[in-house]
Design a protein around this motif. Structure first.
Motif, PDB file in Angstrom:
ATOM      1  N   GLY A  17       0.862  -1.063   0.203  1.00 24.29           N
ATOM      2  CA  GLY A  17      -0.127   0.356  -0.060  1.00 24.29           C
ATOM      3  C   GLY A  17       0.810   1.396  -0.240  1.00 24.29           C
ATOM      4  N   SER A  18       2.125   0.995   0.514  1.00 24.91           N
ATOM      5  CA  SER A  18       2.770   2.327   0.743  1.00 24.91           C
ATOM      6  C   SER A  18       4.446   2.404   0.171  1.00 24.91           C
ATOM      7  N   ASN A  19       4.614   1.130   0.175  1.00 20.98           N
ATOM      8  CA  ASN A  19       5.716   0.725  -0.579  1.00 20.98           C
ATOM      9  C   ASN A  19       7.013   1.653   0.048  1.00 20.98           C
ATOM     10  N   SER A  20       6.867   1.356   1.172  1.00 23.33           N
ATOM     11  CA  SER A  20       7.919   2.440   1.897  1.00 23.33           C
ATOM     12  C   SER A  20       8.188   1.268   3.432  1.00 23.33           C
ATOM     13  N   ILE A  21       9.937   0.731   3.731  1.00 19.24           N
ATOM     14  CA  ILE A  21       9.550   0.232   4.924  1.00 19.24           C
ATOM     15  C   ILE A  21       9.260   1.124   5.837  1.00 19.24           C
ATOM     16  N   GLN A  22      10.233   1.773   5.585  1.00 20.86           N
ATOM     17  CA  GLN A  22      10.025   3.336   7.453  1.00 20.86           C
ATOM     18  C   GLN A  22       8.962   3.515   7.212  1.00 20.86           C
ATOM     19  N   HIS A  23       7.738   3.740   6.625  1.00 22.62           N
ATOM     20  CA  HIS A  23       6.365   3.321   6.857  1.00 22.62           C
ATOM     21  C   HIS A  23       6.087   2.398   7.686  1.00 22.62           C
ATOM     22  N   PRO A  33       3.123  -3.249  19.627  1.00 17.84           N
ATOM     23  CA  PRO A  33       3.863  -2.239  20.531  1.00 17.84           C
ATOM     24  C   PRO A  33       4.584  -3.586  21.652  1.00 17.84           C
ATOM     25  N   GLU A  34       4.725  -4.922  21.661  1.00 19.59           N
ATOM     26  CA  GLU A  34       5.493  -5.100  23.047  1.00 19.59           C
ATOM     27  C   GLU A  34       6.410  -6.191  21.690  1.00 19.59           C
ATOM     28  N   LYS A  35       6.621  -5.984  20.369  1.00 18.32           N
ATOM     29  CA  LYS A  35       7.383  -6.281  19.641  1.00 18.32           C
ATOM     30  C   LYS A  35       8.128  -5.311  19.149  1.00 18.32           C
ATOM     31  N   ASN A  36       9.854  -5.734  18.255  1.00 17.86           N
ATOM     32  CA  ASN A  36      10.633  -4.707  17.657  1.00 17.86           C
ATOM     33  C   ASN A  36       9.611  -5.186  16.296  1.00 17.86           C
ATOM     34  N   SER A  37       9.574  -3.587  15.807  1.00 16.38           N
ATOM     35  CA  SER A  37       9.681  -3.566  14.517  1.00 16.38           C
ATOM     36  C   SER A  37      10.828  -4.553  13.733  1.00 16.38           C
ATOM     37  N   PRO A  38      10.826  -5.390  12.693  1.00 16.28           N
ATOM     38  CA  PRO A  38      10.975  -5.826  12.137  1.00 16.28           C
ATOM     39  C   PRO A  38      11.988  -5.126  11.348  1.00 16.28           C
ATOM     40  N   SER A  39      13.379  -5.506  10.787  1.00 13.67           N
ATOM     41  CA  SER A  39      14.290  -5.367   9.671  1.00 13.67           C
ATOM     42  C   SER A  39      13.809  -4.628   8.526  1.00 13.67           C
ATOM     43  N   LYS A  40      14.495  -4.344   7.937  1.00 13.31           N
ATOM     44  CA  LYS A  40      14.518  -3.920   6.351  1.00 13.31           C
ATOM     45  C   LYS A  40      13.996  -4.825   5.468  1.00 13.31           C
ATOM     46  N   VAL A  41      15.836  -5.695   5.460  1.00 10.17           N
ATOM     47  CA  VAL A  41      15.902  -7.078   4.769  1.00 10.17           C
ATOM     48  C   VAL A  41      14.515  -7.473   5.612  1.00 10.17           C
ATOM     49  N   THR A  42      14.036  -8.098   7.118  1.00 12.11           N
ATOM     50  CA  THR A  42      12.683  -8.977   7.387  1.00 12.11           C
ATOM     51  C   THR A  42      11.504  -8.314   6.309  1.00 12.11           C
ATOM     52  N   ILE A  43      11.488  -7.234   5.792  1.00 10.57           N
ATOM     53  CA  ILE A  43       9.847  -6.929   5.533  1.00 10.57           C
ATOM     54  C   ILE A  43      10.595  -7.011   4.239  1.00 10.57           C
TER      55      ILE A  43
END
Length: 116
Positions: A17-23, A33-43
């Motif tokens: 939908g957004s084509n943005s890893i940071q977003h 919120p209980e999980k760390n956000s995934p890395s760029k590689v994971t996404i």
């Protein structure tokens, strides 16, 4: 970090939908919120797997099982040329360095011929 199916779906849908890893990372942190956000590689791996395999739910799809090295394209070509030159080749005494079962698999599964 191991992510669940729900989280994997969330990543793929939001990236497409957004084509943005940071977003996606920011949205992931808000929703989970209980999980760390995934890395760029994971996404990127989840999205690439969805694009190529049409699913990102099964992380092993496309690479599970033993690799077929005897039915490599070069071996299929060698068998095909040998059979075109001499269609009466015996599967036991083929002279191609292939086992009889490998030769039969190539003939049946790759060339779609009937080995008899």
């Amino acid at each position: 970090m191991q992510i669940t199916k729900e989280q994997r779906i969330f990543i793929v849908v939001n990236f497409l939908g957004s084509n943005s890893i940071q977003h996606v990372q920011e949205l992931f942190q808000e929703c989970f919120p209980e999980k760390n956000s995934p890395s760029k590689v994971t996404i990127w791996k989840s999205v690439r797997k969805y694009i190529t395999e049409r699913t990102s739910l099964n992380p092993n799809k496309g690479r599970s099982g033993r690799r077929s090295t005897e039915r490599a394209p070069e071996n299929v070509g060698i068998v095909h040329q040998a059979l075109l030159a001499n269609p009466d080749i015996s599967s036991r005494k083929n002279g191609l360095g292939q086992s009889k079962s490998t030769l039969k698999r190539i003939v049946k599964l790759e060339l779609k011929w009937h080995p008899y």
